[in-house]
Design an enzyme around this catalytic site. Structure first.
Site, mmCIF file in Angstrom:
data_model
loop_
_atom_site.group_PDB
_atom_site.id
_atom_site.type_symbol
_atom_site.label_atom_id
_atom_site.label_comp_id
_atom_site.label_asym_id
_atom_site.label_seq_id
_atom_site.Cartn_x
_atom_site.Cartn_y
_atom_site.Cartn_z
ATOM 1 N N GLY A 153 0.827 -1.207 0.000
ATOM 2 C CA GLY A 153 0.000 0.000 0.000
ATOM 3 C C GLY A 153 0.863 1.260 0.000
ATOM 4 N N ASN A 183 -6.282 -3.288 -1.963
ATOM 5 C CA ASN A 183 -6.190 -1.865 -2.315
ATOM 6 C C ASN A 183 -4.797 -1.532 -2.848
ATOM 7 O OD1 ASN A 183 -7.531 0.640 -2.527
ATOM 8 N ND2 ASN A 183 -6.512 1.378 -0.680
ATOM 9 N N SER A 225 -4.263 7.168 13.597
ATOM 10 C CA SER A 225 -4.593 8.355 12.803
ATOM 11 C C SER A 225 -4.955 9.522 13.705
ATOM 12 C CB SER A 225 -5.787 7.988 11.918
ATOM 13 O OG SER A 225 -6.339 9.133 11.328
ATOM 14 N N THR A 278 -7.309 11.157 13.294
ATOM 15 C CA THR A 278 -8.768 11.147 13.353
ATOM 16 C C THR A 278 -9.257 10.820 14.774
ATOM 17 O OG1 THR A 278 -10.741 10.379 12.199
ATOM 18 C CG2 THR A 278 -9.105 8.717 12.643
ATOM 19 N N TYR A 312 -14.727 3.820 10.383
ATOM 20 C CA TYR A 312 -13.277 3.759 10.157
ATOM 21 C C TYR A 312 -12.523 4.354 11.344
ATOM 22 C CZ TYR A 312 -8.611 5.095 8.811
ATOM 23 O OH TYR A 312 -7.255 5.275 8.828
ATOM 24 N N LYS A 355 -9.849 2.663 14.480
ATOM 25 C CA LYS A 355 -8.520 3.103 14.940
ATOM 26 C C LYS A 355 -8.533 3.272 16.460
ATOM 27 C CE LYS A 355 -6.527 2.842 11.095
ATOM 28 N NZ LYS A 355 -5.536 1.792 10.862
ATOM 29 N N TYR A 360 -0.869 9.244 12.431
ATOM 30 C CA TYR A 360 -0.474 10.039 11.263
ATOM 31 C C TYR A 360 -1.429 11.197 11.073
ATOM 32 C CZ TYR A 360 1.103 5.265 10.000
ATOM 33 O OH TYR A 360 1.612 3.996 9.985
ATOM 34 N N PHE A 361 -0.895 12.315 10.625
ATOM 35 C CA PHE A 361 -1.741 13.409 10.173
ATOM 36 C C PHE A 361 -2.037 13.142 8.682
ATOM 37 C CE2 PHE A 361 -2.694 16.180 13.759
ATOM 38 C CZ PHE A 361 -2.136 15.383 14.733
ATOM 39 N N ASN A 411 -9.191 11.688 -1.115
ATOM 40 C CA ASN A 411 -8.243 12.591 -0.440
ATOM 41 C C ASN A 411 -7.832 13.729 -1.365
ATOM 42 O OD1 ASN A 411 -7.306 9.601 0.895
ATOM 43 N ND2 ASN A 411 -7.790 11.286 2.257
ATOM 44 N N ARG A 440 -5.056 21.423 7.496
ATOM 45 C CA ARG A 440 -4.520 20.100 7.834
ATOM 46 C C ARG A 440 -3.000 20.166 7.872
ATOM 47 N NH1 ARG A 440 -9.122 19.729 8.418
ATOM 48 N NH2 ARG A 440 -10.615 18.176 7.659
HETATM 49 P P1 NAD Z 1 -3.400 1.558 1.600
HETATM 50 O O1 NAD Z 1 -4.778 1.131 1.341
HETATM 51 O O2 NAD Z 1 -2.629 2.143 0.481
HETATM 52 O O3 NAD Z 1 -2.559 0.338 2.186
HETATM 53 C C1 NAD Z 1 -3.126 -0.665 2.963
HETATM 54 C C2 NAD Z 1 -2.716 -1.998 2.351
HETATM 55 O O4 NAD Z 1 -3.254 -3.054 3.147
HETATM 56 C C3 NAD Z 1 -3.246 -2.194 0.943
HETATM 57 O O5 NAD Z 1 -2.178 -2.563 0.086
HETATM 58 C C4 NAD Z 1 -4.278 -3.318 1.077
HETATM 59 O O6 NAD Z 1 -4.317 -4.123 -0.078
HETATM 60 C C5 NAD Z 1 -3.757 -4.050 2.298
HETATM 61 N N1 NAD Z 1 -4.793 -4.763 3.076
HETATM 62 C C6 NAD Z 1 -5.988 -4.295 3.485
HETATM 63 N N2 NAD Z 1 -6.654 -5.262 4.154
HETATM 64 C C7 NAD Z 1 -5.862 -6.353 4.176
HETATM 65 C C8 NAD Z 1 -6.002 -7.689 4.698
HETATM 66 N N3 NAD Z 1 -7.105 -8.070 5.323
HETATM 67 N N4 NAD Z 1 -4.986 -8.564 4.531
HETATM 68 C C9 NAD Z 1 -3.858 -8.177 3.877
HETATM 69 N N5 NAD Z 1 -3.678 -6.958 3.360
HETATM 70 C C10 NAD Z 1 -4.672 -6.058 3.505
HETATM 71 O O7 NAD Z 1 -3.455 2.559 2.849
HETATM 72 P P2 NAD Z 1 -2.317 3.532 3.411
HETATM 73 O O8 NAD Z 1 -2.703 4.909 3.066
HETATM 74 O O9 NAD Z 1 -0.982 3.029 3.081
HETATM 75 O O10 NAD Z 1 -2.581 3.367 4.967
HETATM 76 C C11 NAD Z 1 -1.861 2.448 5.753
HETATM 77 C C12 NAD Z 1 -2.381 2.481 7.170
HETATM 78 O O11 NAD Z 1 -2.290 3.794 7.688
HETATM 79 C C13 NAD Z 1 -3.845 2.086 7.323
HETATM 80 O O12 NAD Z 1 -3.978 1.349 8.516
HETATM 81 C C14 NAD Z 1 -4.557 3.403 7.428
HETATM 82 O O13 NAD Z 1 -5.758 3.291 8.135
HETATM 83 C C15 NAD Z 1 -3.542 4.218 8.186
HETATM 84 N N6 NAD Z 1 -3.656 5.669 7.985
HETATM 85 C C16 NAD Z 1 -3.640 6.164 6.700
HETATM 86 C C17 NAD Z 1 -3.761 7.525 6.490
HETATM 87 C C18 NAD Z 1 -3.807 8.091 5.085
HETATM 88 O O14 NAD Z 1 -4.298 9.200 4.932
HETATM 89 N N7 NAD Z 1 -3.322 7.416 4.080
HETATM 90 C C19 NAD Z 1 -3.866 8.388 7.576
HETATM 91 C C20 NAD Z 1 -3.857 7.856 8.867
HETATM 92 C C21 NAD Z 1 -3.755 6.483 9.052
HETATM 93 C C1 WQD Z 2 -8.133 17.158 3.367
HETATM 94 C C2 WQD Z 2 -8.833 18.483 3.190
HETATM 95 C C3 WQD Z 2 -11.188 18.271 2.805
HETATM 96 C C4 WQD Z 2 -10.892 16.315 -1.079
HETATM 97 C C5 WQD Z 2 -8.809 11.734 5.834
HETATM 98 C C6 WQD Z 2 -9.398 10.821 6.863
HETATM 99 C C7 WQD Z 2 -8.448 10.672 8.003
HETATM 100 C C8 WQD Z 2 -7.071 10.247 7.510
HETATM 101 C C9 WQD Z 2 -6.585 11.083 6.392
HETATM 102 C C10 WQD Z 2 -6.852 7.906 7.657
HETATM 103 C C11 WQD Z 2 -10.175 18.539 3.912
HETATM 104 C C12 WQD Z 2 -10.502 18.872 1.613
HETATM 105 C C13 WQD Z 2 -10.592 16.924 0.119
HETATM 106 C C14 WQD Z 2 -11.514 17.083 -2.102
HETATM 107 C C15 WQD Z 2 -11.460 18.994 -0.654
HETATM 108 N N1 WQD Z 2 -7.075 8.933 6.997
HETATM 109 N N2 WQD Z 2 -10.864 18.235 0.345
HETATM 110 N N3 WQD Z 2 -11.758 18.397 -1.832
HETATM 111 O O1 WQD Z 2 -10.299 14.478 5.601
HETATM 112 O O2 WQD Z 2 -8.175 15.393 6.598
HETATM 113 O O3 WQD Z 2 -8.509 12.984 6.443
HETATM 114 O O4 WQD Z 2 -7.578 11.177 5.380
HETATM 115 O O5 WQD Z 2 -6.746 7.750 8.844
HETATM 116 O O6 WQD Z 2 -8.993 9.746 8.857
HETATM 117 O O7 WQD Z 2 -10.609 11.388 7.327
HETATM 118 O O8 WQD Z 2 -8.072 14.234 4.388
HETATM 119 O O9 WQD Z 2 -7.381 14.458 2.058
HETATM 120 O O10 WQD Z 2 -9.763 13.783 2.568
HETATM 121 O O11 WQD Z 2 -9.028 16.104 3.040
HETATM 122 O O12 WQD Z 2 -11.716 20.175 -0.466
HETATM 123 O O13 WQD Z 2 -11.836 16.590 -3.192
HETATM 124 O O14 WQD Z 2 -9.146 18.658 1.801
HETATM 125 O O15 WQD Z 2 -12.418 18.895 3.037
HETATM 126 O O16 WQD Z 2 -10.329 19.829 4.385
HETATM 127 P P1 WQD Z 2 -8.868 14.358 5.805
HETATM 128 P P2 WQD Z 2 -8.563 14.563 2.931
#
Ligand code: NAD
Ligand code: WQD
Length: 345
Positions: A18, A43, A132, A134, A157, A161, A185-186, A207, A239
């Site tokens: 991922g 994913n 997160s 969040t 979701y 977390k 993570y932010f 996003n 953010r």
């Molecule tokens: P991502 O979807 O790109 O990566 C997650 C990976 O896990 C994917 O490759 C998916 O195929 C794999 N996966 C999902 N369910 C699985 C399962 N049951 N068995 C094996 N593999 C599985 O997401 P990411 O953005 O890299 O996020 C990684 C982690 O960080 C997640 O836990 C997410 O909730 C957390 N996180 C992400 C963000 C963000 O904005 N990207 C922010 C805060 C926290």
């Molecule tokens: C950022 C800003 C939107 C898309 C989400 C999850 C959070 C975490 C990170 C995993 C916001 C604005 C967005 C668009 C926009 N993930 N926006 N137009 O909402 O801060 O966080 O991802 O843990 O849990 O909620 O990130 O990238 O979706 O949005 O105006 O098409 O951009 O309103 O202000 P967010 P985001």
């Protein structure tokens, strides 16, 4: 006390194909760790493995398996008895989808964690968990420190977390030898400088940054900015956007802290952000500057569940991990743009 050498340190990276996991696998291999990636490709794409291999010159071990299958998780640890640490990224992460299909989220994000923990406690492995910002919801004070209260989750979701953090906290209490770190993570953005790995959103990106780059490349007509009447300097939400490569490096440092034999804390929590808040309009403007593209956008209705502002107090990570983000917003956006252009080729 025997301190393991790095080459003996086999790290399991769940969700390692991922977005954040692939960059972390690169950072680990570049530091000399042996990496085993597990992913069910729900994913992500198998080509990411080639990207990691090309960047590092090392092909990590890979097993395609679904962590929701308890016996697969057991077999994994039986066939890799020498795993010493796990970075658990695998989860479903789309906030909107979690509202529509909460059971998928509870099953994937909670069951997988429980099955992993059963093995980790058996084999005395360290754990790093992807949490997160969040969990803070709309925090009352900015910047947000790790001591800020956890708010009731806005989505299934977000709840997974919070529950995940609670499960790990309970396990740390019950197993005195078990050590874990929760990383909150932010907003991770950007891509590896090589342009070989990056974010691969399936369908319409939820996003901000992938939506911006897809709009700039012509895949989307225009960016909708959700809300222009928030109580911020320009009316759009704020953010803390952190480069994924910075984030990846923080995982290596956090792991090293857990392996340090003099480190006795059983559960640590760190915010991972840059410490700076940027509005949506600032992100758009910075993107236009680095890409030279005029981004078509319109300000539309607010999106349900969005907080007004969230940015990290990074003091704890800086003091206790010696980690700070290196990249600017402009550099992160530049890397995201390079990646989008590479995908278009
Ligand atoms: P991502 O979807 O790109 O990566 C997650 C990976 O896990 C994917 O490759 C998916 O195929 C794999 N996966 C999902 N369910 C699985 C399962 N049951 N068995 C094996 N593999 C599985 O997401 P990411 O953005 O890299 O996020 C990684 C982690 O960080 C997640 O836990 C997410 O909730 C957390 N996180 C992400 C963000 C963000 O904005 N990207 C922010 C805060 C926290
Ligand atoms: C950022 C800003 C939107 C898309 C989400 C999850 C959070 C975490 C990170 C995993 C916001 C604005 C967005 C668009 C926009 N993930 N926006 N137009 O909402 O801060 O966080 O991802 O843990 O849990 O909620 O990130 O990238 O979706 O949005 O105006 O098409 O951009 O309103 O202000 P967010 P985001």
């Amino acid at each position: 006390i025997i301190t393991l050498s790095r080459k003996d340190m086999k790290i399991l990276v769940t969700g390692g194909l991922g977005f954040i996991g692939s960059h972390t696998a690169v950072a680990l291999q570049q530091k000399g760790y042996e990496v085993v990636i597990v992913d069910d490709l729900s994913n992500s794409s198998i080509e990411v493995l080639d990207g990691i291999t090309q960047i590092t010159g090392i092909k990590p071990a890979f097993e395609q398996l679904d962590l929701r299958n308890e016996s697969s998780v057991k077999n994994l640890f039986n066939s890799h008895k020498d795993i010493t640490g796990v970075i658990h990224f695998a989860a479903s992460k789309a906030v909107g989808e979690s509202v529509e299909n909460p059971l998928l989220y509870y099953e994937n994000n909670i069951n997988s964690l429980v099955y992993l923990l059963k093995e980790l406690t058996k084999h005395n492995c360290k754990l790093i968990f992807s949490s997160s910002c969040t969990v803070y919801g709309q925090a009352d004070e900015m910047p947000i420190s790790e001591a800020a209260p956890i708010k009731k989750a806005e989505s299934p979701y977000g709840n997974t977390k919070q529950i995940g953090e609670e499960i790990i906290t309970d396990v740390c209490k019950a197993y005195p030898d078990f050590k874990a770190t929760l990383l909150r993570y932010f907003n991770p953005i950007g891509a590896h400088e090589s342009g070989l790995i990056g974010e691969l959103p399936i369908g319409v990106p939820q996003n901000l940054v992938p939506f911006i780059t897809q709009t700039a490349i012509g895949k989307r007509e225009q960016l909708s900015i959700f809300g222009g009447d928030y109580p911020t300097q320009d009316g759009t939400c704020i953010r803390d956007y952190i480069h994924v490569v910075d984030l990846a490096e923080a995982h290596v440092v956090a792991l090293e802290q857990l392996f340090d034999t003099s480190y006795t804390t059983s559960l640590s929590i760190y915010n991972l952000g840059t410490g700076a808040g940027n509005s949506v309009l600032e992100v758009v403007k910075t993107f236009e500057e680095v890409s030279g593209v005029d981004l078509p956008y319109a300000i539309v209705e607010r999106r349900t569940g969005d907080v007004i502002q969230a940015y990290a107090d990074t003091t704890k990570a800086s003091k206790q991990l010696g980690w700070k983000s290196r990249f600017t917003l402009a550099q992160a956006l530049e890397s995201a743009w390079k990646w989008e252009q590479k995908l278009a080729d």
